[in-house]
Design a protein around this motif. Structure first.
Motif, PDB file in Angstrom:
ATOM      1  N   LYS A 105       0.815  -1.221   0.000  1.00  0.00           N
ATOM      2  CA  LYS A 105       0.000   0.000   0.000  1.00  0.00           C
ATOM      3  C   LYS A 105       0.849   1.273   0.000  1.00  0.00           C
ATOM      4  O   LYS A 105       0.410   2.310  -0.476  1.00  0.00           O
ATOM      5  CB  LYS A 105      -1.006  -0.006   1.143  1.00  0.00           C
ATOM      6  N   GLU A 106       2.085   1.197   0.494  1.00  0.00           N
ATOM      7  CA  GLU A 106       2.968   2.361   0.498  1.00  0.00           C
ATOM      8  C   GLU A 106       3.362   2.768  -0.922  1.00  0.00           C
ATOM      9  O   GLU A 106       3.501   3.944  -1.223  1.00  0.00           O
ATOM     10  CB  GLU A 106       4.214   2.062   1.336  1.00  0.00           C
ATOM     11  N   ASP A 107       3.593   1.783  -1.765  1.00  0.00           N
ATOM     12  CA  ASP A 107       3.895   2.008  -3.181  1.00  0.00           C
ATOM     13  C   ASP A 107       3.411   0.778  -3.937  1.00  0.00           C
ATOM     14  O   ASP A 107       4.118  -0.226  -4.020  1.00  0.00           O
ATOM     15  CB  ASP A 107       5.397   2.218  -3.394  1.00  0.00           C
ATOM     16  N   PRO A 108       2.203   0.834  -4.480  1.00  0.00           N
ATOM     17  CA  PRO A 108       1.603  -0.360  -5.098  1.00  0.00           C
ATOM     18  C   PRO A 108       2.105  -0.708  -6.507  1.00  0.00           C
ATOM     19  O   PRO A 108       1.527  -1.553  -7.164  1.00  0.00           O
ATOM     20  CB  PRO A 108       0.117  -0.012  -5.124  1.00  0.00           C
ATOM     21  N   LEU A 109       3.176  -0.073  -6.938  1.00  0.00           N
ATOM     22  CA  LEU A 109       3.722  -0.312  -8.283  1.00  0.00           C
ATOM     23  C   LEU A 109       2.662  -0.058  -9.357  1.00  0.00           C
ATOM     24  O   LEU A 109       2.571  -0.765 -10.355  1.00  0.00           O
ATOM     25  CB  LEU A 109       4.289  -1.739  -8.400  1.00  0.00           C
ATOM     26  N   LYS A 110       1.888   0.966  -9.108  1.00  0.00           N
ATOM     27  CA  LYS A 110       0.762   1.303  -9.981  1.00  0.00           C
ATOM     28  C   LYS A 110       1.198   1.498 -11.433  1.00  0.00           C
ATOM     29  O   LYS A 110       0.525   1.045 -12.355  1.00  0.00           O
ATOM     30  CB  LYS A 110       0.077   2.563  -9.451  1.00  0.00           C
ATOM     31  N   GLU A 111       2.346   2.166 -11.628  1.00  0.00           N
ATOM     32  CA  GLU A 111       2.789   2.436 -13.001  1.00  0.00           C
ATOM     33  C   GLU A 111       3.078   1.151 -13.766  1.00  0.00           C
ATOM     34  O   GLU A 111       2.850   1.070 -14.970  1.00  0.00           O
ATOM     35  CB  GLU A 111       4.003   3.378 -13.018  1.00  0.00           C
ATOM     36  N   LEU A 112       3.556   0.133 -13.071  1.00  0.00           N
ATOM     37  CA  LEU A 112       3.853  -1.140 -13.741  1.00  0.00           C
ATOM     38  C   LEU A 112       2.576  -1.886 -14.107  1.00  0.00           C
ATOM     39  O   LEU A 112       2.474  -2.449 -15.196  1.00  0.00           O
ATOM     40  CB  LEU A 112       4.738  -2.025 -12.862  1.00  0.00           C
ATOM     41  N   THR A 113       1.620  -1.895 -13.209  1.00  0.00           N
ATOM     42  CA  THR A 113       0.371  -2.609 -13.500  1.00  0.00           C
ATOM     43  C   THR A 113      -0.457  -1.861 -14.544  1.00  0.00           C
ATOM     44  O   THR A 113      -1.036  -2.483 -15.425  1.00  0.00           O
ATOM     45  CB  THR A 113      -0.449  -2.847 -12.216  1.00  0.00           C
ATOM     46  N   LEU A 114      -0.492  -0.538 -14.452  1.00  0.00           N
ATOM     47  CA  LEU A 114      -1.243   0.227 -15.455  1.00  0.00           C
ATOM     48  C   LEU A 114      -0.634   0.074 -16.844  1.00  0.00           C
ATOM     49  O   LEU A 114      -1.351   0.054 -17.840  1.00  0.00           O
ATOM     50  CB  LEU A 114      -1.312   1.700 -15.066  1.00  0.00           C
ATOM     51  N   GLU A 115       0.682  -0.043 -16.893  1.00  0.00           N
ATOM     52  CA  GLU A 115       1.360  -0.234 -18.176  1.00  0.00           C
ATOM     53  C   GLU A 115       0.908  -1.545 -18.828  1.00  0.00           C
ATOM     54  O   GLU A 115       0.681  -1.600 -20.032  1.00  0.00           O
ATOM     55  CB  GLU A 115       2.873  -0.238 -17.949  1.00  0.00           C
ATOM     56  N   ILE A 116       0.749  -2.568 -18.032  1.00  0.00           N
ATOM     57  CA  ILE A 116       0.294  -3.858 -18.555  1.00  0.00           C
ATOM     58  C   ILE A 116      -1.156  -3.766 -19.013  1.00  0.00           C
ATOM     59  O   ILE A 116      -1.511  -4.204 -20.110  1.00  0.00           O
ATOM     60  CB  ILE A 116       0.431  -4.970 -17.472  1.00  0.00           C
ATOM     61  N   ILE A 117      -1.993  -3.170 -18.189  1.00  0.00           N
ATOM     62  CA  ILE A 117      -3.417  -3.068 -18.512  1.00  0.00           C
ATOM     63  C   ILE A 117      -3.644  -2.207 -19.744  1.00  0.00           C
ATOM     64  O   ILE A 117      -4.426  -2.565 -20.625  1.00  0.00           O
ATOM     65  CB  ILE A 117      -4.201  -2.515 -17.303  1.00  0.00           C
ATOM     66  N   SER A 118      -2.947  -1.091 -19.836  1.00  0.00           N
ATOM     67  CA  SER A 118      -3.153  -0.190 -20.966  1.00  0.00           C
ATOM     68  C   SER A 118      -2.688  -0.787 -22.288  1.00  0.00           C
ATOM     69  O   SER A 118      -3.154  -0.391 -23.346  1.00  0.00           O
ATOM     70  CB  SER A 118      -2.467   1.153 -20.719  1.00  0.00           C
ATOM     71  N   ASN A 119      -1.785  -1.755 -22.227  1.00  0.00           N
ATOM     72  CA  ASN A 119      -1.301  -2.411 -23.458  1.00  0.00           C
ATOM     73  C   ASN A 119      -2.060  -3.684 -23.788  1.00  0.00           C
ATOM     74  O   ASN A 119      -1.710  -4.378 -24.724  1.00  0.00           O
ATOM     75  CB  ASN A 119       0.188  -2.728 -23.331  1.00  0.00           C
ATOM     76  N   ASN A 120      -3.090  -3.983 -23.015  1.00  0.00           N
ATOM     77  CA  ASN A 120      -3.865  -5.195 -23.247  1.00  0.00           C
ATOM     78  C   ASN A 120      -5.343  -4.833 -23.197  1.00  0.00           C
ATOM     79  O   ASN A 120      -5.933  -4.809 -22.124  1.00  0.00           O
ATOM     80  CB  ASN A 120      -3.525  -6.260 -22.208  1.00  0.00           C
ATOM     81  N   PRO A 121      -5.946  -4.585 -24.363  1.00  0.00           N
ATOM     82  CA  PRO A 121      -7.341  -4.156 -24.406  1.00  0.00           C
ATOM     83  C   PRO A 121      -8.305  -5.139 -23.722  1.00  0.00           C
ATOM     84  O   PRO A 121      -9.344  -4.732 -23.242  1.00  0.00           O
ATOM     85  CB  PRO A 121      -7.662  -4.052 -25.893  1.00  0.00           C
ATOM     86  N   CYS A 122      -7.944  -6.385 -23.648  1.00  0.00           N
ATOM     87  CA  CYS A 122      -8.809  -7.372 -22.996  1.00  0.00           C
ATOM     88  C   CYS A 122      -8.929  -7.118 -21.491  1.00  0.00           C
ATOM     89  O   CYS A 122      -9.875  -7.561 -20.862  1.00  0.00           O
ATOM     90  CB  CYS A 122      -8.280  -8.793 -23.211  1.00  0.00           C
ATOM     91  N   LEU A 123      -7.957  -6.420 -20.909  1.00  0.00           N
ATOM     92  CA  LEU A 123      -7.968  -6.160 -19.480  1.00  0.00           C
ATOM     93  C   LEU A 123      -8.647  -4.842 -19.119  1.00  0.00           C
ATOM     94  O   LEU A 123      -8.876  -4.569 -17.951  1.00  0.00           O
ATOM     95  CB  LEU A 123      -6.530  -6.156 -18.931  1.00  0.00           C
ATOM     96  N   LEU A 124      -8.947  -4.036 -20.102  1.00  0.00           N
ATOM     97  CA  LEU A 124      -9.576  -2.752 -19.834  1.00  0.00           C
ATOM     98  C   LEU A 124     -11.052  -2.960 -19.490  1.00  0.00           C
ATOM     99  O   LEU A 124     -11.753  -3.721 -20.143  1.00  0.00           O
ATOM    100  CB  LEU A 124      -9.443  -1.806 -21.026  1.00  0.00           C
TER     101      LEU A 124
END
Length: 127
Positions: A105-124
């Motif tokens: 929760k202090e740093d959820p690595l949001k940028e890494l997970t969002l990068e994966i989701i944004s590059n995979n339309p099936c996950l949006l």
């Protein structure tokens, strides 16, 4: 039965400890190489056997190493991260290990997970 479980926990803890190379990290087995995945599995194993003191004492170090390892793997895989099985596996294991350490929760690595989701339309999520 309880003493059998205690013995199993003790032996598994000893096995995990035997896979540690001081100053370098963990191996998956005594005869394997050190890898970023091994730290995750050491954390999973210690959590499984209830070695909370060990995890608490090493929380800062493990958190730092987990994050360092995933960013190194990202650089190593470079392109098409959303298709890279080694990267996606390590990211998943890293997020799980950080959750166990209670440091996600202090740093959820949001940028890494969002990068994966944004590059995979099936996950949006679409509504």
């Amino acid at each position: 039965m309880n003493s059998n479980m205690d013995t199993l926990r003790e032996k598994y803890g000893e096995f995990i400890d035997s896979c540690y190379i001081h100053g370098k990290g963990y191996k998956l087995t005594r005869k394997s190489d050190i890898s970023p995945y091994s730290l995750c599995f050491a954390i999973f194993g210690k959590h499984l056997i209830g070695d909370d003191i060990f995890l608490s004492e090493n929380k800062g170090l493990f958190d730092s190493l987990l994050r360092e390892n995933i960013y190194k793997k990202k650089l190593e895989c470079k392109e098409n991260l959303h298709l890279s099985k080694p990267y996606l596996q390590l990211l998943t294991f890293t997020l799980s290990a950080l959750k166990i350490l209670d440091s996600l929760k202090e740093d959820p690595l949001k940028e890494l997970t969002l990068e994966i989701i944004s590059n995979n339309p099936c996950l949006l999520y679409t509504s």
